[in-house]
Design a protein around this motif. Structure first.
Motif, PDB file in Angstrom:
ATOM      1  N   GLY A 164       0.761  -1.229   0.000  1.00 40.38           N
ATOM      2  CA  GLY A 164       0.000   0.000   0.000  1.00 40.38           C
ATOM      3  C   GLY A 164       0.793   1.280   0.000  1.00 40.38           C
ATOM      4  N   GLY A 165       2.130   1.204  -0.036  1.00 34.96           N
ATOM      5  CA  GLY A 165       2.946   2.407  -0.117  1.00 34.96           C
ATOM      6  C   GLY A 165       2.983   3.242   1.146  1.00 34.96           C
ATOM      7  N   ALA A 166       2.511   2.712   2.275  1.00 32.46           N
ATOM      8  CA  ALA A 166       2.471   3.485   3.512  1.00 32.46           C
ATOM      9  C   ALA A 166       3.795   3.378   4.253  1.00 32.46           C
ATOM     10  CB  ALA A 166       1.319   3.002   4.400  1.00 32.46           C
ATOM     11  N   PHE A 167       3.890   4.102   5.366  1.00 33.16           N
ATOM     12  CA  PHE A 167       5.047   3.969   6.234  1.00 33.16           C
ATOM     13  C   PHE A 167       5.085   2.557   6.836  1.00 33.16           C
ATOM     14  CE2 PHE A 167       4.786   8.765   6.899  1.00 33.16           C
ATOM     15  CZ  PHE A 167       5.930   9.021   6.161  1.00 33.16           C
ATOM     16  N   GLY A 168       6.194   2.202   7.447  1.00 34.27           N
ATOM     17  CA  GLY A 168       6.289   0.930   8.160  1.00 34.27           C
ATOM     18  C   GLY A 168       6.511  -0.243   7.240  1.00 34.27           C
ATOM     19  N   VAL A 169       5.679  -1.272   7.388  1.00 35.87           N
ATOM     20  CA  VAL A 169       5.855  -2.528   6.664  1.00 35.87           C
ATOM     21  C   VAL A 169       5.743  -2.317   5.160  1.00 35.87           C
ATOM     22  CG1 VAL A 169       4.764  -4.763   6.200  1.00 35.87           C
ATOM     23  CG2 VAL A 169       5.170  -4.041   8.559  1.00 35.87           C
ATOM     24  N   ASP A 170       4.760  -1.534   4.709  1.00 32.58           N
ATOM     25  CA  ASP A 170       4.568  -1.330   3.272  1.00 32.58           C
ATOM     26  C   ASP A 170       5.823  -0.758   2.619  1.00 32.58           C
ATOM     27  OD1 ASP A 170       2.047  -2.058   3.993  1.00 32.58           O
ATOM     28  OD2 ASP A 170       1.023  -0.385   3.050  1.00 32.58           O
ATOM     29  N   VAL A 221      -7.416  13.452  -6.170  1.00 31.03           N
ATOM     30  CA  VAL A 221      -8.204  13.034  -5.007  1.00 31.03           C
ATOM     31  C   VAL A 221      -7.274  12.730  -3.841  1.00 31.03           C
ATOM     32  CG1 VAL A 221      -9.739  11.257  -4.094  1.00 31.03           C
ATOM     33  CG2 VAL A 221     -10.099  12.163  -6.393  1.00 31.03           C
ATOM     34  N   HIS A 222      -7.616  13.235  -2.669  1.00 35.37           N
ATOM     35  CA  HIS A 222      -6.804  13.025  -1.472  1.00 35.37           C
ATOM     36  C   HIS A 222      -7.353  11.860  -0.642  1.00 35.37           C
ATOM     37  CE1 HIS A 222      -4.167  16.584  -1.800  1.00 35.37           C
ATOM     38  NE2 HIS A 222      -5.189  17.107  -2.451  1.00 35.37           N
ATOM     39  N   PRO A 223      -6.521  11.249   0.194  1.00 34.32           N
ATOM     40  CA  PRO A 223      -6.955  10.050   0.921  1.00 34.32           C
ATOM     41  C   PRO A 223      -7.894  10.372   2.079  1.00 34.32           C
ATOM     42  CG  PRO A 223      -4.735  10.638   1.589  1.00 34.32           C
ATOM     43  CD  PRO A 223      -5.100  11.582   0.469  1.00 34.32           C
ATOM     44  N   THR A 224      -8.748   9.402   2.392  1.00 29.38           N
ATOM     45  CA  THR A 224      -9.585   9.429   3.586  1.00 29.38           C
ATOM     46  C   THR A 224      -9.491   8.061   4.244  1.00 29.38           C
ATOM     47  OG1 THR A 224     -11.578   8.660   2.443  1.00 29.38           O
ATOM     48  CG2 THR A 224     -11.194  11.053   2.511  1.00 29.38           C
ATOM     49  N   ARG A 225      -9.950   7.999   5.473  1.00 32.37           N
ATOM     50  CA  ARG A 225      -9.905   6.716   6.179  1.00 32.37           C
ATOM     51  C   ARG A 225     -10.687   5.648   5.426  1.00 32.37           C
ATOM     52  NH1 ARG A 225      -9.126   4.308  11.064  1.00 32.37           N
ATOM     53  NH2 ARG A 225     -10.598   2.665  11.618  1.00 32.37           N
ATOM     54  N   ALA A 226     -11.864   6.011   4.905  1.00 32.03           N
ATOM     55  CA  ALA A 226     -12.677   5.033   4.190  1.00 32.03           C
ATOM     56  C   ALA A 226     -11.969   4.533   2.936  1.00 32.03           C
ATOM     57  CB  ALA A 226     -14.024   5.655   3.821  1.00 32.03           C
ATOM     58  N   ARG A 227     -11.284   5.418   2.238  1.00 33.75           N
ATOM     59  CA  ARG A 227     -10.596   4.998   1.010  1.00 33.75           C
ATOM     60  C   ARG A 227      -9.448   4.046   1.305  1.00 33.75           C
ATOM     61  NH1 ARG A 227     -11.002  10.960  -0.815  1.00 33.75           N
ATOM     62  NH2 ARG A 227     -12.984  10.973  -1.957  1.00 33.75           N
ATOM     63  N   PHE A 228      -8.801   4.202   2.448  1.00 29.02           N
ATOM     64  CA  PHE A 228      -7.734   3.268   2.820  1.00 29.02           C
ATOM     65  C   PHE A 228      -8.295   1.862   2.989  1.00 29.02           C
ATOM     66  CE2 PHE A 228      -5.175   6.989   4.096  1.00 29.02           C
ATOM     67  CZ  PHE A 228      -3.971   6.618   3.527  1.00 29.02           C
ATOM     68  N   LEU A 229      -9.420   1.753   3.693  1.00 29.72           N
ATOM     69  CA  LEU A 229      -9.995   0.432   3.935  1.00 29.72           C
ATOM     70  C   LEU A 229     -10.534  -0.184   2.657  1.00 29.72           C
ATOM     71  CD1 LEU A 229     -11.837   1.125   7.318  1.00 29.72           C
ATOM     72  CD2 LEU A 229      -9.660  -0.061   6.957  1.00 29.72           C
ATOM     73  N   ILE A 230     -11.147   0.655   1.780  1.00 32.94           N
ATOM     74  CA  ILE A 230     -11.719   0.132   0.549  1.00 32.94           C
ATOM     75  C   ILE A 230     -10.630  -0.313  -0.416  1.00 32.94           C
ATOM     76  CG2 ILE A 230     -13.099   0.750  -1.467  1.00 32.94           C
ATOM     77  CD1 ILE A 230     -14.691   2.629   0.366  1.00 32.94           C
ATOM     78  N   ARG A 231      -9.506   0.409  -0.477  1.00 38.18           N
ATOM     79  CA  ARG A 231      -8.444   0.023  -1.418  1.00 38.18           C
ATOM     80  C   ARG A 231      -7.796  -1.298  -1.030  1.00 38.18           C
ATOM     81  NH1 ARG A 231      -3.135   2.174   0.400  1.00 38.18           N
ATOM     82  NH2 ARG A 231      -3.069   1.346   2.509  1.00 38.18           N
ATOM     83  N   ASN A 232      -7.965  -1.736   0.231  1.00 36.56           N
ATOM     84  CA  ASN A 232      -7.337  -2.986   0.661  1.00 36.56           C
ATOM     85  C   ASN A 232      -7.842  -4.182  -0.124  1.00 36.56           C
ATOM     86  OD1 ASN A 232      -5.768  -1.681   2.550  1.00 36.56           O
ATOM     87  ND2 ASN A 232      -7.159  -2.083   4.259  1.00 36.56           N
ATOM     88  N   THR A 256      -7.176  -6.230   5.156  1.00 38.12           N
ATOM     89  CA  THR A 256      -6.692  -6.840   3.921  1.00 38.12           C
ATOM     90  C   THR A 256      -6.741  -8.358   4.013  1.00 38.12           C
ATOM     91  OG1 THR A 256      -5.194  -4.954   3.649  1.00 38.12           O
ATOM     92  CG2 THR A 256      -4.786  -6.889   2.276  1.00 38.12           C
ATOM     93  N   ALA A 257      -6.394  -8.905   5.187  1.00 38.96           N
ATOM     94  CA  ALA A 257      -6.442 -10.355   5.382  1.00 38.96           C
ATOM     95  C   ALA A 257      -7.860 -10.879   5.223  1.00 38.96           C
ATOM     96  CB  ALA A 257      -5.896 -10.702   6.767  1.00 38.96           C
ATOM     97  N   THR A 258      -8.843 -10.144   5.715  1.00 40.79           N
ATOM     98  CA  THR A 258     -10.238 -10.553   5.580  1.00 40.79           C
ATOM     99  C   THR A 258     -10.643 -10.593   4.111  1.00 40.79           C
ATOM    100  OG1 THR A 258     -10.796  -9.618   7.737  1.00 40.79           O
ATOM    101  CG2 THR A 258     -12.614 -10.002   6.211  1.00 40.79           C
ATOM    102  N   HIS A 259     -10.218  -9.584   3.344  1.00 40.26           N
ATOM    103  CA  HIS A 259     -10.510  -9.588   1.907  1.00 40.26           C
ATOM    104  C   HIS A 259      -9.857 -10.784   1.225  1.00 40.26           C
ATOM    105  CE1 HIS A 259     -12.696  -5.858   1.575  1.00 40.26           C
ATOM    106  NE2 HIS A 259     -11.741  -5.179   2.189  1.00 40.26           N
ATOM    107  N   ALA A 260      -8.629 -11.114   1.615  1.00 33.36           N
ATOM    108  CA  ALA A 260      -7.944 -12.256   1.004  1.00 33.36           C
ATOM    109  C   ALA A 260      -8.703 -13.555   1.270  1.00 33.36           C
ATOM    110  CB  ALA A 260      -6.512 -12.348   1.546  1.00 33.36           C
ATOM    111  N   LEU A 261      -9.198 -13.729   2.498  1.00 36.07           N
ATOM    112  CA  LEU A 261      -9.965 -14.930   2.822  1.00 36.07           C
ATOM    113  C   LEU A 261     -11.277 -14.964   2.047  1.00 36.07           C
ATOM    114  CD1 LEU A 261      -9.379 -15.043   6.684  1.00 36.07           C
ATOM    115  CD2 LEU A 261      -8.356 -16.538   4.959  1.00 36.07           C
ATOM    116  N   THR A 262     -11.933 -13.810   1.916  1.00 33.74           N
ATOM    117  CA  THR A 262     -13.192 -13.747   1.179  1.00 33.74           C
ATOM    118  C   THR A 262     -12.995 -14.130  -0.280  1.00 33.74           C
ATOM    119  OG1 THR A 262     -13.989 -11.992   2.646  1.00 33.74           O
ATOM    120  CG2 THR A 262     -15.126 -12.247   0.543  1.00 33.74           C
ATOM    121  N   LEU A 263     -11.849 -13.767  -0.840  1.00 39.67           N
ATOM    122  CA  LEU A 263     -11.547 -14.059  -2.243  1.00 39.67           C
ATOM    123  C   LEU A 263     -10.887 -15.424  -2.427  1.00 39.67           C
ATOM    124  CD1 LEU A 263     -10.140 -10.544  -3.173  1.00 39.67           C
ATOM    125  CD2 LEU A 263     -12.277 -11.533  -4.019  1.00 39.67           C
ATOM    126  N   ASN A 264     -10.809 -16.199  -1.338  1.00 39.81           N
ATOM    127  CA  ASN A 264     -10.188 -17.532  -1.385  1.00 39.81           C
ATOM    128  C   ASN A 264      -8.727 -17.461  -1.808  1.00 39.81           C
ATOM    129  OD1 ASN A 264     -12.531 -19.034  -0.618  1.00 39.81           O
ATOM    130  ND2 ASN A 264     -13.318 -18.817  -2.703  1.00 39.81           N
TER     131      ASN A 264
END
Length: 431
Positions: A164-170, A221-232, A256-264
């Motif tokens: 995701g291009g963020a600080f830390g792990v990304d 377009v600038h980021p919002t909290r909702a957009r971070f969760l949706i882009r996951n 993101t892990a939840t999305h991965a499980l949902t998508l098998n």
């Protein structure tokens, strides 16, 4: 309909609807983007339009949603967006075009209307063999190190790192991937022309040269909290599997892990210290058996790779010369005392081996340096530790003394040299 007309219509709808809008996704899937644009402009959306297979799911605020789309669409200029994107080096891709990754179609009605790309790589080919590496923004030194190792290892093996291009792990995963020749993909929660976080401007420039910066948000377009969760959901959908390096119990990485499980998709988690709250989310995934324990890039490739082509080598204990001894000789060796010594007859009885076989084993063990003669018979030979010599050019010097530190005071804690979290200019979004 022409591809150019569809592109312009989708660019307009990307301005009108929020990212991940499933209602808009239903309409576009049923009628096509140009039809939806015209219906919004004229506010003539049929009252009996089928949004889902189950009519009970029909939203009650469809009229209010239509009014909001109409207001945004009136201010949109899709032709200007496409032209501005081309000037900046970005491009818009839509479904069913050559560069569109077909795995995104599994998102169904939440599939993005289009994707803005900025970079040199081909998104479809880059994501054929890809792994998402995600984790905490406020990562520990352990998490940053592990993420960089995964980035390097996956990239050197020909796998694309998606994050995701963020600080830390990304950021650590992206930087590790840039060490090798494989591309890396940064999925943003803002326009591709907006640098967030601003401290990653150099990193994003390097990613564009070797990979891609992508977003479903229009330029500017600038980021919002909702957009971070949706882009996951895009990070999870683009890759064959996701590995969570570090995550607290409330973390965007777990989203993101939840999305991965949902998508098998395959899901892995890196274990951390049991005392670290930043690894509590990983441990929860492992405890609930939602994720596979991953400790190296090779193990992640083994999880997501093709059977027979991407298997990881099994970890084995180090081999020692003693392993090559046959069973009678090992039993004789185990029966020899470390001190004092013992005669062949006593050793034979203790080992449960015949005297002839014991005498033969003693001779071989002595020649190999395992045992030596003592006053009372045989004993184990003392093993002296050996250490490699330093190079002759190596000069041992005391560490330099910092002039700004008072030697009479206690040394600072290791974290005292890190910048204060309160001094960060980034918005207080969660991971």
């Amino acid at each position: 309909m022409s591809t150019s007309a569809d592109r312009e219509a989708r660019a307009a709808l990307m301005r009108a609807a929020d990212v991940g809008d499933t209602i808009m996704g239903h309409l576009v899937a049923q009628h096509g983007a140009p039809w939806v644009v015209e219906a919004i402009r004229t506010r003539t959306l049929p009252p009996d339009v089928q949004l889902t297979e189950d009519q009970e799911d029909r939203p009650r605020d469809l009229t209010a949603r239509l009014n909001a789309w109409h207001a945004r669409l009136s201010a949109a200029n899709p032709a200007a967006d496409l032209e501005a994107g081309e000037r900046s080096g970005a491009r818009l891709i839509i479904p069913d075009t050559p560069e569109w990754p077909s795995q995104l179609n599994q998102l169904g009605t939440s599939r993005p209307l289009g994707l803005w790309l900025h970079g040199t790589a081909d998104l479809r080919f880059a994501c054929l063999k890809s792994v998402a590496v995600v984790g905490a923004r406020a990562a520990t030194a352990y998490g940053v190190h592990a993420a960089a190792e995964f980035g390097v290892g996956l990239s050197e093996s020909g796998w694309t790192v998606v994050s995701g291009g963020a600080f830390g792990v990304d950021g650590a995963a992206h930087r590790g991937a840039l060490v090798a020749d494989s591309p890396t993909v940064a999925v943003l929660a803002c326009g591709v022309d907006v640098c967030y976080p601003s401290g990653h401007d150099t990193l994003f420039a390097e990613i564009r040269e070797q990979g891609l910066v992508i977003s479903e948000c229009p330029p500017g377009v600038h980021p919002t909290r909702a957009r971070f969760l949706i882009r996951n959901r895009l990070i999870a959908a683009l890759s064959r599997g996701t590995v969570v390096v570090e995550a607290a119990l409330r973390s965007g990485a777990l989203n993101t892990a939840t999305h991965a499980l949902t998508l098998n998709r395959h899901l892995g988690a890196v274990p951390g210290p049991v005392t670290s709250g930043m690894s509590a989310g990983c441990h929860k995934l492992l405890r609930e058996r939602k994720a596979v324990c991953i400790t190296s890039p090779e193990e992640m490739i083994d999880l997501v790779g093709v059977l027979g082509d991407d298997l990881a080598s099994h970890s084995r204990s180090p081999a020692v010369p003693r392993d090559k001894l046959n069973e009678p000789t090992r039993r004789v060796l185990d029966a020899i005392p470390a001190r004092g010594g013992a005669g062949p007859a006593s050793i034979a009885v203790a080992a449960g081996v015949g005297l002839d076989a014991t005498l033969s084993a003693l001779g071989g063990l002595a020649a190999a340096g395992y045992i030596e003669r003592a006053a009372k018979g045989w004993c184990l030979r003392k093993q002296r530790a050996s250490y490699p010599r330093a190079a002759e050019s190596a000069v041992l010097e005391p560490p330099p003394v910092r002039e700004d530190v008072d030697p009479t005071q206690d040394p600072p804690f290791p974290d005292d040299d890190l910048p204060d979290q309160a001094g960060s200019t980034a918005p207080a979004y969660r991971d």
